[in-house]
Design a protein around this motif. Sequence first.
Motif, PDB file in Angstrom:
ATOM      1  N   SER A  43       0.856  -1.223  -0.116  1.00 49.12           N
ATOM      2  CA  SER A  43      -0.088  -0.109   0.065  1.00 49.12           C
ATOM      3  C   SER A  43       0.779   1.248   0.028  1.00 49.12           C
ATOM      4  O   SER A  43       0.483   2.328  -0.633  1.00 49.12           O
ATOM      5  CB  SER A  43      -0.996  -0.111   0.912  1.00 49.12           C
ATOM      6  N   ASP A 158      -6.071  -0.682  -4.501  1.00 48.66           N
ATOM      7  CA  ASP A 158      -5.429  -1.512  -3.542  1.00 48.66           C
ATOM      8  C   ASP A 158      -6.385  -2.510  -2.818  1.00 48.66           C
ATOM      9  O   ASP A 158      -7.535  -1.898  -2.255  1.00 48.66           O
ATOM     10  CB  ASP A 158      -5.173  -0.168  -2.289  1.00 48.66           C
ATOM     11  N   GLU A 159      -6.406  -3.682  -3.233  1.00 57.21           N
ATOM     12  CA  GLU A 159      -7.238  -4.790  -2.594  1.00 57.21           C
ATOM     13  C   GLU A 159      -8.808  -4.347  -2.936  1.00 57.21           C
ATOM     14  O   GLU A 159      -9.589  -4.565  -1.974  1.00 57.21           O
ATOM     15  CB  GLU A 159      -7.107  -5.001  -1.220  1.00 57.21           C
TER      16      GLU A 159
HETATM   17 MG   LIG Z   1      -2.079  -2.685   2.263  1.00 55.24          MG
END
Ligand SMILES: [Mg+2]
Length: 360
Positions: A43, A158-159
């Motif tokens: 991240s 991000d995910e």
């Molecule tokens: Mg992360």
Amino acid sequence: MADVELKKLKKSFGSVDVIHGVDLSIKSGEFCVFVGPSGCGKSTLLRLIAGLEDSSAGQIFIGENNVTGIEPADRGVAMVFQSYALYPHMSVKENMGFGLRMTGTDARVVSERVEKAAQILHLEQLLERKPKQLSGGQRQRVAIGRAIVREPKVFLFDEPLSNLDAELRVRMRLEIAKLHSDLKATMIYVTHDQVEAMTLADKIVVLRAGRIEQVGAPLELYGNPDNMFVAGFIGSPKMNLMNAKVVSHENGAATVQLTGFESAPFAVTDITAATAGQEVVVGIRPEHFSADGSAHINAHIDVIEYLGGVSYAYAGASTDDPLIVGLHEGDNARPGQAYTAHFDPQRAFLFDPKTGLRIR
Ligand SMILES: [Mg+2]
Ligand SMILES: Nc1ncnc2c1ncn2[C@@H]1O[C@H](COP(=O)(O)OP(=O)(O)OP(=O)(O)O)[C@@H](O)[C@H]1O
């Protein structure tokens, strides 16, 4: 669409170094996936590219532009978060157009782009609803829509799918793959999900503690890992890594004997850098056990997980490192019994236990 280039990029939070000088080239239009254990800096790396964090050293290029130190809004990137981050009081339409309106874009242009994005994402019927009137998958689509509307040079995810249930994840995964092939945009995507990484990526970047371990196409990393970490990280269930000793090395073949398991010595071919007496780690993927293999391991099966199509037998299930054997239809493995697991020694990898590097 643009290339993304990271040069000796570093990030520290106070005295803690989190990213240790990352060099990475991502080609225009490429789908690049970051994977690695929790806390390895995925991240942070994405946020550095987005401009949401300032780098401590190094440079970031997007296309021709050195964007290091430039405001996020001026980088030509759009980020989609796991948490969606939609404004609750705004409709879907307003949420999707908000970023663009803030840049002073003409209202008619905003409206046209929102409609186009809504079409791509099948949101046309939902434009007047508020986020709380949507399902999780619909909310995630709005968050992606908001990124599309800005027509960024680079998408950062991000995910984005980790809050969705299994079935919806599969559907959204296919939609993201389609989106990438339609928009031909550069995409950088962080995930914990092996299947997402393997199926979506043109290129996977494996990170560990703020450093890149290996970069490559999914099947390249699976079939030709450079080190034990990548070998163990790519593939599910995880590759078996077993201590062994080289008995002899001649004619490009290393004959090895496992030390923790009962087995006969077997020869691994195409190995030049081994010496007799050397300690090594042998890697065999669970799915590479098969009845016609010439080498074998005698194991005591503790547990079998039946998953329908495939099953996995665990030997030493109570230890940190059980032996995992993929079973085929007709296999006679039973929990609580001895079992001879056959494999083709050509499928085995050798690693140096001290450096973790592959022995070739
Ligand atoms: Mg992360
Ligand atoms: N604002 C911050 N201040 C201090 N440390 C931070 C900050 N943000 C992240 N870190 C630390 O930096 C490291 C990398 O964090 P990061 O969020 O990038 O990991 P990640 O790979 O995304 O992990 P996960 O898979 O759990 O999301 C972690 O050790 C984390 O504790």
